[in-house]
Design an enzyme around this catalytic site. Structure first.
Site, PDB file in Angstrom:
ATOM      1  N   HIS A 112     -31.866  12.692 -93.903  1.00 36.15           N
ATOM      2  CA  HIS A 112     -31.495  14.040 -94.004  1.00 36.15           C
ATOM      3  C   HIS A 112     -30.424  14.517 -94.427  1.00 36.15           C
ATOM      4  CE1 HIS A 112     -29.229  12.722 -90.848  1.00 36.15           C
ATOM      5  NE2 HIS A 112     -30.023  12.613 -89.793  1.00 36.15           N
ATOM      6  N   HIS A 141     -37.556  18.265 -77.745  1.00 38.28           N
ATOM      7  CA  HIS A 141     -36.921  18.445 -76.546  1.00 38.28           C
ATOM      8  C   HIS A 141     -37.664  19.427 -75.713  1.00 38.28           C
ATOM      9  CE1 HIS A 141     -33.286  16.451 -78.314  1.00 38.28           C
ATOM     10  NE2 HIS A 141     -33.404  16.953 -79.133  1.00 38.28           N
ATOM     11  N   ASN A 156     -28.933  18.295 -86.133  1.00 36.16           N
ATOM     12  CA  ASN A 156     -27.897  17.459 -86.636  1.00 36.16           C
ATOM     13  C   ASN A 156     -28.565  16.740 -87.857  1.00 36.16           C
ATOM     14  OD1 ASN A 156     -25.211  16.215 -87.190  1.00 36.16           O
ATOM     15  ND2 ASN A 156     -25.275  15.273 -85.389  1.00 36.16           N
ATOM     16  N   HIS A 161     -38.893  11.019 -84.151  1.00 36.77           N
ATOM     17  CA  HIS A 161     -38.454  10.583 -82.878  1.00 36.77           C
ATOM     18  C   HIS A 161     -39.767  10.948 -81.860  1.00 36.77           C
ATOM     19  CE1 HIS A 161     -34.196  10.185 -83.974  1.00 36.77           C
ATOM     20  NE2 HIS A 161     -34.380  11.169 -84.810  1.00 36.77           N
ATOM     21  N   LEU A 162     -40.169   9.579 -81.335  1.00 39.42           N
ATOM     22  CA  LEU A 162     -41.190   9.613 -80.563  1.00 39.42           C
ATOM     23  C   LEU A 162     -41.087   9.528 -78.930  1.00 39.42           C
ATOM     24  CD1 LEU A 162     -43.728   7.684 -82.629  1.00 39.42           C
ATOM     25  CD2 LEU A 162     -43.351  10.126 -82.552  1.00 39.42           C
ATOM     26  N   ARG A 163     -39.751   9.515 -79.087  1.00 41.07           N
ATOM     27  CA  ARG A 163     -39.008   9.586 -77.475  1.00 41.07           C
ATOM     28  C   ARG A 163     -39.740   8.277 -76.336  1.00 41.07           C
ATOM     29  NH1 ARG A 163     -35.090  11.990 -79.401  1.00 41.07           N
ATOM     30  NH2 ARG A 163     -35.417  14.496 -79.732  1.00 41.07           N
ATOM     31  N   ASP A 181     -29.757   5.666 -86.226  1.00 48.17           N
ATOM     32  CA  ASP A 181     -29.975   7.179 -86.205  1.00 48.17           C
ATOM     33  C   ASP A 181     -29.922   7.701 -84.722  1.00 48.17           C
ATOM     34  OD1 ASP A 181     -32.595   9.350 -86.368  1.00 48.17           O
ATOM     35  OD2 ASP A 181     -30.867   9.772 -87.351  1.00 48.17           O
ATOM     36  N   ASP A 192     -37.691  14.350 -89.437  1.00 49.16           N
ATOM     37  CA  ASP A 192     -36.700  14.233 -88.257  1.00 49.16           C
ATOM     38  C   ASP A 192     -37.200  14.996 -87.379  1.00 49.16           C
ATOM     39  OD1 ASP A 192     -33.155  14.691 -87.780  1.00 49.16           O
ATOM     40  OD2 ASP A 192     -34.421  13.333 -86.772  1.00 49.16           O
ATOM     41  N   HIS A 243     -39.206   9.345 -90.997  1.00 48.63           N
ATOM     42  CA  HIS A 243     -38.054   9.797 -89.677  1.00 48.63           C
ATOM     43  C   HIS A 243     -38.791  10.469 -88.671  1.00 48.63           C
ATOM     44  CE1 HIS A 243     -33.619  10.888 -89.469  1.00 48.63           C
ATOM     45  NE2 HIS A 243     -33.999  10.861 -88.285  1.00 48.63           N
TER      46      HIS A 243
END
Lengths: 332, 434
Positions: free
Chosen positions: B241, B318, B287, B66-68, B155, B314, B64
């Site tokens: 999560h 940012h 979240n 997030h590689l954007r 997700d 996760d 899990h």
């Protein structure tokens, strides 16, 4: 084991007033003392205390009392004030709180008074600018200057002006304060519930579950939840009414008539259960909803005292923020 | 491909039940030999790694992240995110689809998995379960599976509607892959930015009740049961999560019942509570949110007793300007690839007495099974040469400024870590040296 990431108080400019929660009793006492001292100063001396100092008011929400109070306080001490509101500035273009704060700092602001709809915004502004920030109300969180002026009102009316010069752990011992209204959304309720017990008062929070959840007990010692308003009134020397918004009641599916029957401070109820109590309201009032006009205007009401004390207390807060008066030794 | 000889280490390989001093030879991208110390002494190898005092484990797998990329590369790219993964000891990561645009097509998936993206480790992906993750129409599961999808997820959002989730679980079951669910009843969390409770009340913030997570998990479990009965299929639900005791209890019962359900716990949910928000620190905003102590304790208990199958970060980068906003406006998420192992060893291994075998199971063997990644998650002879070498005793403090990620949004800057990666080897090549 929890790793806390709370920043130490030292990360915010001294002279800031961000919360009542982080305000010690000693500091409360110092603020009350300075309030009294400034009040007694001859005009000529008072008007020079903050001469040439620059104060910015940054208001993202409309306000009559708080904004005017701070502005007049600053001007009466000789400071220069400027008001930036979200409706007439680049905030409308999406400029961030950080950039707005930095811009004000670059324009020479030495302290910023912030009212903002988001809880915690004053912390962000204080961190980003390094300037002393006075929280004039942040979302549902706190309204520290309101609690301080409420405190001064209570001490003065209950114990006399001499008692309002200092704050001791027992200054309000055997005083019970009932706070009623939309507590869930009220920053005034939170600040008062945090401040009054520091001086030994008992705080009774009143209201239905939807406006006053049990989690409110997390505010700390000296705070009780009482669902029966009459029972709360019988025990209280001070009754603080908070504004109820009809739209909010509707949104929460609460019946207005039922609410009024159970929680309105009507003339009848006041006479029956709180005949000698001090009646307070931070304003603005919805006459006929949380309080009947006659009670708000009656002899028990301290509403106008509150406004007067507000001007005095905010004068002291400005002096403290700018490191003047008795706060000169605190380097900004 | 050159050989690597890893000497003097302690091999911890739960898939083969091994926890002992062994030397490991990697050749041609595979594990060629795992032998008692001394046996491989004479072997010629292009590179010899000294693993004295270190654990030699199958490469860690994070299901899990997030590689954007595409669309938000100002805060992370596949190259930088996987570099952070390698630094954290991960040799395989599964990218989530909430990119811009959402990864919901074969073209999008193929683009993401293309070597031209410069992934430093094995990159896998779960495309969206529904078009645009709007929760209405399923994506083309079959075509996406053929193109390499290891599961499906919306997700960032839940698959909310009963009938859509039922269809998704059924379609995924036919392909033998899981639906990975972000369990949040968004009808209960509008305007909420943290966990509901006394801390939220004190901070004047709207809080998400635990029911918002538990209800969706309970609903999804009911669908699993119904589909098994009605279709004779065995759908696999993977709950992302998990953060609440109540949801974890539902998962425990479902496992006892024999349903095919797995779940992950993120390091921040077994390390922190909502008190960590302090003075509105947006680096503690994600979240699902940080919860109360009893929930944190339940996450730890689940990791200890097997109800929780794996640790997944996760990882959600940012940019500073995004996190430097009012708390309720800041986006959710924190980075996590470089702190996962250090927290797992400090909080679970040292703090709770969790054996290293179980830590490696949570971070390698089990994740590989959840996504049916054959040849990974183990150091058995013939398996892929994905190896994580770490010193389990190193005490260090994580410094966000040294992160390989583009972003610095972490609550663990300066936080104590136990255990540090010495080398990460991916398909027989060293991709990180500590």
């Amino acid at each position: 084991m929890s790793v806390a990431t709370t920043r130490k108080a030292a990360e915010y400019a001294p002279g800031s007033l961000l919360t009542i929660e982080n305000l010690s009793l000693e500091e409360v006492s110092a603020i009350l003392a300075e309030t009294a001292r400034i009040e007694r100063l001859p005009h000529a001396e008072r008007v020079g205390m903050l001469a040439g100092r620059r104060v910015a008011l940054l208001f993202y929400e409309s306000s009559t009392r708080t904004r005017t109070s701070f502005e007049l306080a600053a001007k009466s001490l000789g400071a220069t004030t400027t008001l930036v509101s979200d409706k007439s500035s680049s905030i409308e273009k999406g400029e961030s709180l950080k950039d707005t704060g930095l811009t004000l700092r670059a324009l020479g602001a030495e302290c910023i008074i912030l009212r903002h709809p988001c809880s915690g915004a004053p912390f962000l502004l204080a961190r980003m600018t390094g300037l002393p920030v006075l929280n004039a109300g942040d979302g549902m969180h706190e309204h520290p200057s309101q609690a301080l002026l409420d405190l001064r009102t209570i001490l003065t009316r209950l114990h006399g002006p001499a008692a309002a010069v200092t704050a001791r752990p027992d200054s309000l011992a055997s005083v019970t304060v009932a706070i009623t209204g939309d507590i869930l959304h009220s920053r005034v309720a939170r600040s008062n519930a945090l401040l009054l017990p520091k001086l030994g008062a008992r705080v009774l929070l009143c209201g239905p579950e939807k406006l006053l959840p049990e989690t409110a007990l997390g505010l700390g010692g000296g705070v009780e939840i009482v669902r029966d308003f009459d029972a709360a009134l019988k025990r209280s020397q001070v009754v603080m009414m908070l504004r109820i918004q009809k739209e909010r009641l509707a949104g929460l599916e609460l019946d207005l008539a039922d609410y009024v029957a159970r929680y309105q401070l009507s003339r009848e109820r006041a006479a029956a259960y709180a005949a000698n109590a001090l009646v307070m309201h931070p304003g603005p009032m919805n006459r006929g909803v949380e309080i009947e006009g006659e009670v708000a205007d009656g002899p028990q009401s301290a509403v106008e005292d509150q406004v007067r004390h507000g001007l005095a207390v905010r004068s002291a807060l400005l002096v403290r923020a700018l490191g003047a008066g008795r706060f000169e030794s605190i380097r900004v | 491909m050159s050989e690597i000889l890893i000497l003097g280490g302690r091999v911890v390989d739960p898939a083969s039940g091994l926890d002992a001093e062994r030397d490991v030879l990697l050749r041609d991208g595979r594990v060629s030999a795992v032998e008692k110390p001394g046996v491989l002494k004479g072997v010629a190898a292009a590179e010899k790694l000294d693993a004295t005092g270190c654990v030699v484990a199958p490469g860690l797998i994070d299901v899990h992240v997030h590689l954007r990329e595409p669309g938000q590369t100002y805060k992370e790219s596949i190259a930088t995110g996987t570099a952070a993964a390698a630094a954290g000891g991960f040799t395989t990561v599964v990218a989530m689809p909430n990119t811009v645009p959402v990864n919901d097509s074969v073209a999008g998936l193929e683009w993401m998995l293309d070597a031209a993206r410069g992934s430093v480790v094995n990159l896998l992906a779960m495309p969206a379960a529904t078009m645009g993750s709007m929760g209405v129409d399923l994506t083309d599961f079959s075509a996406l599976r053929k193109a390499g999808a290891v599961g499906f997820t919306d997700d960032g959002k839940p698959v909310l509607e009963d009938e859509v989730m039922r269809a998704a679980l059924t379609a995924a079951a036919r392909l033998g892959v899981p639906i990975s669910q972000h369990a949040e009843d968004t009808r209960l969390t509008g305007g909420c930015s943290m966990n509901a409770g006394p801390v939220a009340f004190r901070l004047g913030l709207r809080g998400m009740p635990v029911e918002a997570e538990a209800r969706i998990v309970e609903r999804d479990i009911r669908l699993l049961r119904e589909i098994e009965k009605a279709e004779g299929l065995r759908p696999h639900l993977h709950v992302q999560h998990v953060s609440t005791a109540r949801a974890m209890e539902a998962i425990r019962a479902a496992k006892r019942e024999g349903l095919h359900i797995t779940c992950e716990v993120a390091p921040h949910h077994f390390t922190l509570t909502d008190e960590a928000i302090g003075d509105y620190d947006t680096h503690a905003k994600m979240n699902p949110p940080l919860r109360a102590e009893l929930d944190r304790a339940a996450m730890i208990a689940a990791l200890m007793d097997g109800t929780a199958d794996c640790i997944a970060t996760d990882h959600a980068p940012h940019a500073p300007h995004e996190k430097e906003q009012e708390f309720e406006r800041a986006p959710n998420g924190i980075t996590g690839l470089e702190t996962a192992l250090g927290l797992a060893l400090r909080v679970l291994h040292r703090g709770q007495g969790m054996p290293l075998l179980r830590v490696v199971e949570l971070m390698s063997a089990n994740p590989s099974r959840i996504i049916s990644l054959d040849g990974h998650g183990t150091l058995r002879k013939g398996s892929v040469a994905d190896v994580t070498i770490f010193n389990p005793a190193t005490e260090w403090n994580f410094a966000a400024k040294d992160s390989r990620s583009k972003s610095r949004n972490t609550p663990f800057d300066g936080a104590p870590m136990l255990g540090r990666v010495q080398a990460t080897i991916c398909t027989g090549r060293v991709v990180f040296r500590g």
